[in-house]
Design an enzyme around this catalytic site. Structure first.
Site, mmCIF file in Angstrom:
data_model
loop_
_atom_site.group_PDB
_atom_site.id
_atom_site.type_symbol
_atom_site.label_atom_id
_atom_site.label_comp_id
_atom_site.label_asym_id
_atom_site.label_seq_id
_atom_site.Cartn_x
_atom_site.Cartn_y
_atom_site.Cartn_z
ATOM 1 N N TYR A 1 11.064 -11.637 96.568
ATOM 2 C CA TYR A 1 11.601 -12.746 95.784
ATOM 3 C C TYR A 1 13.091 -12.905 96.094
ATOM 4 O O TYR A 1 13.772 -11.928 96.434
ATOM 5 C CB TYR A 1 11.480 -12.462 94.290
ATOM 6 C CG TYR A 1 10.139 -12.741 93.662
ATOM 7 C CD1 TYR A 1 9.525 -13.981 93.803
ATOM 8 C CD2 TYR A 1 9.505 -11.778 92.880
ATOM 9 C CE1 TYR A 1 8.307 -14.254 93.185
ATOM 10 C CE2 TYR A 1 8.293 -12.043 92.262
ATOM 11 C CZ TYR A 1 7.701 -13.284 92.425
ATOM 12 O OH TYR A 1 6.498 -13.545 91.812
ATOM 13 N N GLU B 1 9.411 -10.632 85.910
ATOM 14 C CA GLU B 1 9.960 -9.852 84.795
ATOM 15 C C GLU B 1 11.474 -9.712 84.934
ATOM 16 O O GLU B 1 12.070 -8.741 84.483
ATOM 17 C CB GLU B 1 9.287 -8.479 84.676
ATOM 18 C CG GLU B 1 7.864 -8.540 84.203
ATOM 19 C CD GLU B 1 6.896 -9.012 85.278
ATOM 20 O OE1 GLU B 1 6.212 -10.029 85.046
ATOM 21 O OE2 GLU B 1 6.819 -8.386 86.345
ATOM 22 N N ASN C 1 6.633 -20.805 91.762
ATOM 23 C CA ASN C 1 5.860 -19.583 91.540
ATOM 24 C C ASN C 1 4.989 -19.729 90.302
ATOM 25 O O ASN C 1 5.497 -20.010 89.216
ATOM 26 C CB ASN C 1 6.785 -18.375 91.342
ATOM 27 C CG ASN C 1 6.003 -17.100 91.130
ATOM 28 O OD1 ASN C 1 5.228 -16.692 91.984
ATOM 29 N ND2 ASN C 1 6.180 -16.468 89.986
ATOM 30 N N GLU C 2 3.677 -19.560 90.500
ATOM 31 C CA GLU C 2 2.727 -19.628 89.392
ATOM 32 C C GLU C 2 3.009 -20.831 88.479
ATOM 33 O O GLU C 2 3.035 -20.711 87.253
ATOM 34 C CB GLU C 2 2.760 -18.312 88.594
ATOM 35 C CG GLU C 2 2.282 -17.119 89.415
ATOM 36 C CD GLU C 2 2.319 -15.821 88.641
ATOM 37 O OE1 GLU C 2 3.197 -15.658 87.766
ATOM 38 O OE2 GLU C 2 1.475 -14.952 88.900
ATOM 39 N N GLU D 1 -0.795 -11.582 94.823
ATOM 40 C CA GLU D 1 -0.341 -10.524 93.928
ATOM 41 C C GLU D 1 -1.554 -9.710 93.486
ATOM 42 O O GLU D 1 -2.199 -10.032 92.489
ATOM 43 C CB GLU D 1 0.380 -11.094 92.689
ATOM 44 C CG GLU D 1 1.721 -11.715 92.968
ATOM 45 C CD GLU D 1 2.460 -12.097 91.682
ATOM 46 O OE1 GLU D 1 2.030 -11.669 90.593
ATOM 47 O OE2 GLU D 1 3.449 -12.832 91.778
ATOM 48 N N TYR E 1 6.538 0.343 87.493
ATOM 49 C CA TYR E 1 5.334 -0.467 87.660
ATOM 50 C C TYR E 1 4.092 0.356 88.015
ATOM 51 O O TYR E 1 3.070 -0.183 88.397
ATOM 52 C CB TYR E 1 5.571 -1.533 88.746
ATOM 53 C CG TYR E 1 4.872 -2.845 88.475
ATOM 54 C CD1 TYR E 1 5.446 -3.784 87.639
ATOM 55 C CD2 TYR E 1 3.643 -3.141 89.042
ATOM 56 C CE1 TYR E 1 4.811 -5.005 87.388
ATOM 57 C CE2 TYR E 1 3.000 -4.349 88.789
ATOM 58 C CZ TYR E 1 3.596 -5.273 87.960
ATOM 59 O OH TYR E 1 2.969 -6.465 87.713
#
Length: 635
Positions: free
Chosen positions: A80, A126, A184-185, A265, A332
């Protein structure tokens, strides 16, 4: 002519074409719709990739992490570009040091890794406000991620700076970027504004050219795919181990009848919020589904491969039923730990990849060395109310009513709001935020004595006492802006009036606090004895600074800081903001300190801002391992 000779001849022709392309400098990366695959230099190509965020890893360790990903057998990485990380202040662009995107791309190229680039402008991740800069909120009614003219102008200005930097790194131009995501999304956002997506498509094509593969990524629902996809942008999907991958890919097929299957993803783990249990995803489930997807010829990116750390104030937040802030660690439960160490999950993934791709020979680079430096005692510096000459040297902004962080251009961290009690309160009197207008936590003091806190969505009233004219200080903490969903226009500070009994509080003095700037310039360790007045009280409750030094035994290795008995706050070491600690709420109990931040030859300065209550023994512990999975039930 026998079949073996035909095969040999065909292979020779392919080799000649590839050699010719290499000699002539022609490099191509494209979608072969007829055969449902990617083509790289004319040959079939399948990627197995992993997400890594350069903004969450110190520059010193970029090469180490990339090498470990390469040695796992990955042929690509996905990254990103957080807009707010590079343009924190409007019109001021930073692309050096830890923000040197092109250096990161170059290191990946040297390591032999292709890049799937996700430049947003919105990224989620996030990350604070999903990567959108908070200065956008100076326009109070702006509609983010839409064709709102103010938003489009800001986006266009940003992409006009970013995308020309990317163009030389495209694979077709000799670099290693094989594809670029647009937004994005987007299908998960309420706006569903196709004009916005068309505007982005035009910008990306203008700056990157007609030949680069542009794509979208959306969640595994019809609604998300409908609103997130656009003609001319290849539609991919994302999902984890809790999804039937055949069903998921059949949904992609409805929107892209031909072309490669892509899971952009594939979730190897998940994020943590303060107060939640530490998220974990079973290694066997990850490795089995990865193998199943690769065996169908699908292209897979694992999110995350290494998460890293939300240093400073860069963590995001969610707001579904209530506001929930993301923890400092972005471990994560990924194949590489927060500190970049190989895990059992990584070894299992490498074993799967070996079945489909050649994996580089040689040992996996080891974990970075860790050291338990032990306990360090801290001394009290003073409470925030007594230190405003250092923390807010420009003085207060005066306003009849409260102003938000965005209105005073203090986008992150802390702001102190000060006024006086309008009358004597002989009995405990409620201080109320009637419209849930404290974003996100407010630490309340009267004449320097801590009274308690107001917390967004949780604690909307506390009781205070005092005399008319007493000083009322309210320190407001931004806990990270919402990064996903409909509430990303997340203003911070006091968003409305506070009511004390029957009185609306007015006549505010508002102090923007440049705590990070002061500490980066050596405060409080430089000239401590001569700089600060003593606090008005000796209590350890409320927002108080502490300081100490770690004397290194000739080592500058990775370590983990544990603040046992401390409640909640922020830590800096050698002027660098490590992030938030909150062991009282958990699950994270330690903060990761990369070795390059430490000095092996000089004392290392530690500064702690404890916001609620310090322990009676004000010391901290440097450990050689992380503790990310312990929730204190007393919170």
């Amino acid at each position: 002519m026998n079949s073996r000779l035909v095969l040999t001849s065909a292979l020779c022709i392919v080799c000649l074409i590839i050699h010719s392309n290499a000699v002539s400098g022609t490099r191509t990366f494209s979608i072969d719709y007829k055969n449902n695959r990617f083509l790289k230099d004319g040959a079939p190509f399948q990627f197995v990739s992993g997400s890594i965020h350069y903004s969450r890893i110190p520059r010193f360790y970029w090469k180490d992490r990339l090498l470990k990903m390469h040695m796992t057998g990955l042929n690509a990485i996905q990254i990103y570009v957080p807009w707010n990380y590079h343009e924190t202040v409007q019109g001021v662009y930073k692309f050096s040091g830890d923000q040197d995107l092109e250096h990161f791309l170059d290191l990946a190229n040297q390591t032999g890794l292709l890049v799937i680039l996700r430049p947003g402008p919105y990224i989620c991740a996030e990350w604070e406000m999903g990567g959108l800069p908070a200065w956008l909120l100076q326009k109070p009614n702006i509609i983010l991620r839409s064709s709102d003219p103010d938003y489009l102008q800001a986006v266009s200005n940003w992409l006009a700076v970013l995308l020309p930097k990317i163009r030389p790194w495209l694979y077709i131009n000799g670099g290693n970027v094989i594809s670029v995501q647009v937004e994005n999304e987007y299908g998960s956002y309420f706006a569903c504004d196709y004009n916005y997506m068309r505007h982005l498509r035009t910008l990306f094509r203008f700056f990157l050219g007609e030949d680069v593969v542009l794509f979208t990524t959306d969640g595994n629902t019809d609604r998300e795919m409908i609103c997130g996809t656009l003609e001319g942008l290849y539609a991919t999907i994302d999902f984890g181990t809790d999804t039937n991958f055949t069903t998921a890919f059949s949904r992609q097929r409805r929107f892209e009848p031909r072309g490669p299957l892509v899971n952009s993803e594939f979730y190897t783990g998940w994020l943590d919020h303060w107060g939640d249990k530490h998220a974990q995803v079973d290694t066997q489930k990850v490795s089995k589904m990865l193998g199943d997807m690769l065996s169908t010829g699908a292209n897979v990116n694992m999110y995350m491969f290494e998460g890293g750390t939300n240093f400073g104030y860069w963590n995001g937040a969610d707001h579904d039923s209530r506001f929930r802030s993301v923890v400092t660690s972005y471990d994560y439960d990924a194949p590489l730990s927060e500190a970049g160490d190989p895990t059992e999950k990584l070894l299992a993934i490498r074993d799967v990849i070996k079945r489909f791709f050649p994996v580089p020979e040689g040992p996996m680079p080891p974990a970075t060395p860790k050291f338990a430096y032990g306990f360090v005692n801290l001394q009290k510096v003073g409470n925030i109310s007594s230190l405003l000459d250092k923390l807010s040297p420009q003085g207060p902004i005066k306003s009849q009513y409260p102003l938000t962080f965005e209105e005073i251009k203090q986008y992150y961290g802390f702001v102190l709001y000060r006024t006086k009690l309008p009358r004597t309160l002989a009995e405990a009197t409620p201080l109320i935020t009637p419209l849930n207008g404290v974003h996100d936590r407010a630490y309340v003091s009267v004449n320097g004595v801590y009274q308690g806190l107001l917390e967004r969505d949780i604690t909307l009233v506390i009781k205070v006492m005092g005399q008319a004219g007493d000083q009322l200080d309210i320190l407001v903490e931004n806990m990270g802006r919402v990064n996903f969903g409909t509430k990303i226009n997340d203003h911070k500070g006091l968003l409305g009036n506070l009511i004390l009994g029957k009185d609306v509080l007015t006549d505010w003095q508002i102090y923007p606090l440049d705590i990070d700037g002061a500490i980066a310039n050596g405060w409080p360790h430089s000239g401590f004895k001569h700089t600060f007045p003593s606090a008005k009280n000796n209590s350890s409750a409320g927002p108080v600074f502490y300081m100490g030094t770690l004397d290194s035994p000739g080592l500058a290795w990775d370590t983990f800081l544990k603040l046992r008995g401390w409640t909640k706050g922020q830590v800096w070491i050698n002027g660098v903001n490590l992030g938030r600690y909150w062991p009282a709420r958990g699950p994270q109990q330690t903060l990761y300190i990369p070795g390059p931040l430490l000095s092996a030859s000089r004392p290392n300065n530690i500064t702690v801002l404890e916001l609620e209550k310090a322990p009676s023994e004000t010391r901290v512990l440097f450990m050689d391992r992380a503790q990310l999975n312990s929730t204190n039930k007393k919170s």
